[in-house]
Design an enzyme around this catalytic site. Structure first.
Site, PDB file in Angstrom:
ATOM      1  N   SER A   7      66.794  16.467 -28.660  1.00  0.00           N
ATOM      2  CA  SER A   7      67.419  16.195 -29.953  1.00  0.00           C
ATOM      3  C   SER A   7      67.049  14.808 -30.480  1.00  0.00           C
ATOM      4  CB  SER A   7      68.926  16.292 -29.807  1.00  0.00           C
ATOM      5  OG  SER A   7      69.351  15.408 -28.784  1.00  0.00           O
ATOM      6  N   TYR A  38      72.640  17.435 -30.746  1.00  0.00           N
ATOM      7  CA  TYR A  38      72.708  18.871 -30.456  1.00  0.00           C
ATOM      8  C   TYR A  38      74.054  19.213 -29.795  1.00  0.00           C
ATOM      9  CZ  TYR A  38      67.731  19.984 -31.327  1.00  0.00           C
ATOM     10  OH  TYR A  38      66.505  20.218 -31.891  1.00  0.00           O
ATOM     11  N   GLY A  39      74.607  18.228 -29.076  1.00  0.00           N
ATOM     12  CA  GLY A  39      75.829  18.471 -28.285  1.00  0.00           C
ATOM     13  C   GLY A  39      77.030  18.921 -29.085  1.00  0.00           C
ATOM     14  N   CYS A  69      66.298  18.475 -23.142  1.00  0.00           N
ATOM     15  CA  CYS A  69      67.693  18.292 -23.558  1.00  0.00           C
ATOM     16  C   CYS A  69      68.590  19.235 -22.750  1.00  0.00           C
ATOM     17  CB  CYS A  69      67.770  18.632 -25.039  1.00  0.00           C
ATOM     18  SG  CYS A  69      69.406  18.592 -25.737  1.00  0.00           S
ATOM     19  N   ASN A  70      69.648  18.707 -22.162  1.00  0.00           N
ATOM     20  CA  ASN A  70      70.564  19.558 -21.399  1.00  0.00           C
ATOM     21  C   ASN A  70      71.264  20.584 -22.285  1.00  0.00           C
ATOM     22  OD1 ASN A  70      71.496  18.881 -18.356  1.00  0.00           O
ATOM     23  ND2 ASN A  70      70.507  17.123 -19.297  1.00  0.00           N
ATOM     24  N   THR A  71      71.688  20.130 -23.476  1.00  0.00           N
ATOM     25  CA  THR A  71      72.403  21.044 -24.374  1.00  0.00           C
ATOM     26  C   THR A  71      71.490  22.206 -24.764  1.00  0.00           C
ATOM     27  OG1 THR A  71      73.595  19.133 -25.240  1.00  0.00           O
ATOM     28  CG2 THR A  71      73.750  21.168 -26.502  1.00  0.00           C
ATOM     29  N   THR A 195      70.821  13.958 -21.031  1.00  0.00           N
ATOM     30  CA  THR A 195      69.653  13.071 -21.014  1.00  0.00           C
ATOM     31  C   THR A 195      70.010  11.586 -20.990  1.00  0.00           C
ATOM     32  OG1 THR A 195      69.730  13.267 -23.426  1.00  0.00           O
ATOM     33  CG2 THR A 195      68.100  14.599 -22.253  1.00  0.00           C
TER      34      THR A 195
HETATM   35  N1  DGL Z   1      70.031  15.361 -25.420  1.00  0.00           N
HETATM   36  C1  DGL Z   1      71.418  15.773 -25.392  1.00  0.00           C
HETATM   37  C2  DGL Z   1      71.719  16.391 -24.022  1.00  0.00           C
HETATM   38  O1  DGL Z   1      71.059  16.134 -23.028  1.00  0.00           O
HETATM   39  C3  DGL Z   1      72.355  14.617 -25.691  1.00  0.00           C
HETATM   40  C4  DGL Z   1      72.301  14.142 -27.123  1.00  0.00           C
HETATM   41  C5  DGL Z   1      72.735  15.194 -28.125  1.00  0.00           C
HETATM   42  O2  DGL Z   1      73.873  15.682 -28.056  1.00  0.00           O
HETATM   43  O3  DGL Z   1      71.919  15.522 -28.975  1.00  0.00           O
HETATM   44  O4  DGL Z   1      72.642  17.160 -23.916  1.00  0.00           O
END
Ligand code: DGL
Length: 275
Positions: A7, A38-39, A69-71, A195
């Site tokens: 994101s 993105y979260g 990205c984890n989300t 992240t």
């Molecule tokens: N990159 C997002 C994650 O790892 C964190 C930042 C976001 O919410 O965009 O979940």
């Protein structure tokens, strides 16, 4: 070329781990800053954004794509894998982190922290429970034992990290608040399912105490790739080498370059593109 997307700049913590291992590959990074965070988006919206990002990276010639990205890994990995059907290979960061937690847990009490999106999706819980049943060999001590997963959304940590408030008193206060339920649950292993959290790893370890193993999804993802390449040499051999690195962002290249340099630990310049 290996393509990463996130994101924003957080996914650079994942790419940084890959660069340490495989500096010879060509790399492309796409930060979708225009749509961050993105979260706090719905799964449907993250699916749409992830598909557009993957499409962009494919058109640029990436033969392996990592959802850094984890989300997006939690919400959209299956979605994009179904669209592209293995061409190219698309991997996320969630399964490697879940597997590493299962390898490291002593008593089966695993904590997960992440954005609202990641925690709300229940994806870590699902993966951990799915893998737990098939993960341990019958001879292993943990075989047949249940695992318990304790999840905690930490929505304020991303903005605190982006503001550079790593050692700030407010961040320490929020960490104590977010981590308290996990400490009370006696988790022995904690997954950093976002992240941005590797930048807070030392602070998190301090709050959790020495007996808790803290796993960064960024490091876990890069560690898992060695094994993946061994099982799929064709994919490794298909990645172009030359050591090039290209950085794209969908908004504010100055902010991308500034924060991105901090996340990656070296100076980078992001170019603005439309997707
Ligand atoms: N990159 C997002 C994650 O790892 C964190 C930042 C976001 O919410 O965009 O979940």
């Amino acid at each position: 070329m290996i393509g990463f997307f996130d994101s924003g700049f957080g996914g650079l913590t994942v790419m940084k781990e890959y660069l340490k291992k495989y500096p010879e590959f060509d790399y492309m990074y796409l930060g979708d800053q225009a749509n961050m965070p993105y979260g706090s988006h719905s799964k449907e919206h993250v699916n749409k954004l992830a598909a557009a990002n993957v499409d962009f990276l494919i058109k640029k010639g990436c033969t392996l794509i990592i959802i850094a990205c984890n989300t997006a890994s939690a919400d959209a990995l299956r979605h994009v894998q179904q669209i592209y059907k293995g061409k190219p290979t698309i991997l996320g960061v969630l399964v490697p982190a879940a597997e590493e937690a299962l390898r490291k847990t002593r008593f089966g009490n695993i904590g997960v922290i992440g954005t609202r999106g990641t925690i709300g999706s229940g994806a870590y819980e699902r993966e951990l429970n799915k893998y737990a049943t098939e993960f341990y060999k019958p001879t292993e001590k943990r075989a047949g034992k249940t695992i318990r997963v304790y999840s905690q959304a930490c929505p304020l940590l991303v903005p605190l990290v982006e503001e550079g408030m790593i050692k700030h008193v407010v961040t320490r206060m929020m960490l104590r608040k977010y981590l308290r339920p996990l400490k009370h649950a006696h988790v022995d292993t904690l997954i950093l399912g976002c992240t941005h959290y590797p930048l807070l790893q030392k602070e998190i370890e301090r709050v959790m105490g020495k007996q808790v193993q803290v796993i960064s999804s960024a490091t876990a993802a890069a560690n898992a790739i060695d094994d993946y390449f061994e099982r799929h040499p064709d994919i490794k051999n298909g990645i172009t080498t030359g050591g090039t690195r290209t950085y794209y962002t969908t908004d504010c290249p100055e902010r991308f370059s500034d924060l991105g340099s901090r996340f990656l630990g070296e100076k980078i310049e992001g170019e603005k593109i439309e997707i």
